[in-house]
Design an enzyme around this catalytic site. Structure first.
Site, PDB file in Angstrom:
ATOM      1  N   ILE A   1       0.826  -1.205   0.000  1.00 19.05           N
ATOM      2  CA  ILE A   1       0.000   0.000   0.000  1.00 19.05           C
ATOM      3  C   ILE A   1       0.864   1.261   0.000  1.00 19.05           C
ATOM      4  O   ILE A   1       0.569   2.231  -0.707  1.00 19.05           O
ATOM      5  CB  ILE A   1      -0.941  -0.007   1.216  1.00 19.05           C
ATOM      6  CG1 ILE A   1      -1.958  -1.139   1.086  1.00 19.05           C
ATOM      7  CG2 ILE A   1      -1.655   1.326   1.380  1.00 19.05           C
ATOM      8  CD1 ILE A   1      -2.744  -1.411   2.357  1.00 19.05           C
TER       9      ILE A   1
ATOM     10  N   SER B   1      -6.891  -0.787  10.439  1.00 17.33           N
ATOM     11  CA  SER B   1      -7.432  -2.069   9.982  1.00 17.33           C
ATOM     12  C   SER B   1      -8.849  -2.244  10.500  1.00 17.33           C
ATOM     13  O   SER B   1      -9.148  -1.849  11.635  1.00 17.33           O
ATOM     14  CB  SER B   1      -6.566  -3.226  10.485  1.00 17.33           C
ATOM     15  OG  SER B   1      -7.216  -4.471  10.275  1.00 17.33           O
TER      16      SER B   1
ATOM     17  N   TYR C   1      -2.363  -6.959  17.160  1.00 20.28           N
ATOM     18  CA  TYR C   1      -2.389  -6.053  16.004  1.00 20.28           C
ATOM     19  C   TYR C   1      -3.705  -5.274  15.962  1.00 20.28           C
ATOM     20  O   TYR C   1      -3.713  -4.055  15.752  1.00 20.28           O
ATOM     21  CB  TYR C   1      -2.214  -6.878  14.726  1.00 20.28           C
ATOM     22  CG  TYR C   1      -2.213  -6.086  13.444  1.00 20.28           C
ATOM     23  CD1 TYR C   1      -1.060  -5.436  13.004  1.00 20.28           C
ATOM     24  CD2 TYR C   1      -3.358  -5.999  12.646  1.00 20.28           C
ATOM     25  CE1 TYR C   1      -1.043  -4.729  11.816  1.00 20.28           C
ATOM     26  CE2 TYR C   1      -3.351  -5.292  11.461  1.00 20.28           C
ATOM     27  CZ  TYR C   1      -2.187  -4.653  11.047  1.00 20.28           C
ATOM     28  OH  TYR C   1      -2.194  -3.941   9.868  1.00 20.28           O
TER      29      TYR C   1
ATOM     30  N   LYS D   1      -4.364  -1.217  16.259  1.00 15.11           N
ATOM     31  CA  LYS D   1      -5.128  -0.467  15.269  1.00 15.11           C
ATOM     32  C   LYS D   1      -6.275   0.302  15.931  1.00 15.11           C
ATOM     33  O   LYS D   1      -6.637   1.399  15.487  1.00 15.11           O
ATOM     34  CB  LYS D   1      -5.640  -1.403  14.174  1.00 15.11           C
ATOM     35  CG  LYS D   1      -4.531  -2.019  13.336  1.00 15.11           C
ATOM     36  CD  LYS D   1      -3.654  -0.953  12.709  1.00 15.11           C
ATOM     37  CE  LYS D   1      -2.474  -1.479  11.955  1.00 15.11           C
ATOM     38  NZ  LYS D   1      -1.669  -0.429  11.307  1.00 15.11           N
TER      39      LYS D   1
END
Length: 312
Positions: free
Chosen positions: A52, A176, A202, A206
């Site tokens: 990205i 995310s 994770y 986020k």
């Protein structure tokens, strides 16, 4: 996270986060939003050598922007830089080697960048990691937290004064949709008390990014802040950190360019800054808020404590 909540989120993702989800949403995009020239505007993108980050850097360079690529690996960064210059014809593409996991190095880099550059128009916090076993960096911080949260906090907080000097300043953080299945654990930001699961850690990181974005939007109204879920994207990071998911979703994941689409829109378009600062975007729609000022205050207190430690 309950099994039911996880299942609902996954089924929703199949419809909205995949390549087909992007193609369906794209029918309502206005291509004129991205018919812009950004010559004279500077952009910093972390993790810009692949996925990205590289796709965003390429899109910005093709429109004439000055791109500062912040990457960990020198060889891969310079290879990506050469590719971006070759395809865009824009030579204003620069590489900075920084490991976002080493927070003191992030601070050192950001302070030096402020002294060397008169302005920065857009910061894109894209770099991230998913380490599946609890490991500490050289400063004693859990590695996922150090990269995904603390590194983002230090880089953004340190560059705020430079951004404020610039015309139409923006900060975009790539989060995310996984954060939607996690409630912020404000008393365990580094997952010291709960069972360690890399995917859940994770998602916690986020969620922390979303809360920080809401805080920054209130604290710095001159800058437009946003945070976005890019969808499920076929990137080297996904294939290495989530190999089973990558195999299961083969052929259905978004391309890097599709994943970067909303990031680029938030960084470049006039339509994006007409949206309220501090929002979480999914496919150019600002539809999620945590709306928890207490959590914002707590996480910022914790960030400041770690930040002060880096300065000492």
């Amino acid at each position: 996270m309950s099994l039911y909540r996880n299942a609902i989120w996954f089924l929703n993702g199949i419809h909205h986060y995949t390549r087909k989800g992007y193609e369906a949403a794209a029918q309502n995009f206005d291509p004129k939003d991205l018919e812009v020239s950004v010559v004279g505007r500077s952009f910093m993108i972390t993790g810009a050598n692949s996925g990205i980050g590289k796709a965003a850097a390429m899109a910005i360079a093709k429109r004439g922007g000055t791109v500062h690529m912040v990457c960990r690996n020198k060889e891969r960064a310079e290879e990506a830089q050469s590719d971006i210059i070759s395809q865009s014809g824009n030579t204003e593409v620069y590489v900075h080697i920084v490991d976002m996991c080493q927070t003191s190095k992030v601070l050192e880099f950001a302070e030096a960048f402020k002294k060397q550059h008169a302005s920065l128009h857009v910061l894109i916090n894209n770099a991230g990691c998913m380490v599946h076993k609890r490991e500490l960096n050289s400063e004693g911080l859990e590695k996922n937290f150090a990269t995904n949260t603390m590194g983002v906090y230090i880089l953004t907080q340190t560059l705020v004064p430079l951004l404020q000097k610039s015309r139409d300043p923006r900060v975009i953080t790539v989060s995310s949709g996984g954060m939607l299945v996690q409630k912020l654990r404000v008393v365990d930001l580094q997952t010291e008390k709960e069972r360690f699961d890399g995917v859940m850690v994770y998602a916690q990181n986020k969620r922390q990014q979303v809360v920080l974005t809401e805080h920054w939007a209130r604290a710095h109204p001159v800058i437009h802040f946003s945070v976005t879920h890019p969808g499920w994207v076929d990137t080297p990071a996904v294939s290495s950190s989530m190999p089973e998911f990558h195999r299961m979703m083969e052929g259905r994941l978004r391309t890097a360019e599709q994943g970067a689409d909303t990031v680029v829109w938030l960084a470049l378009s006039r339509a994006a800054v007409r949206k309220r600062s501090g929002q979480f975007f999914q496919g150019k729609q600002d539809n999620v808020r945590t709306n928890d000022p207490t959590a914002s205050l707590w996480i910022c207190f914790e960030m400041y404590s770690c930040f002060s430690g880096c300065r000492s």
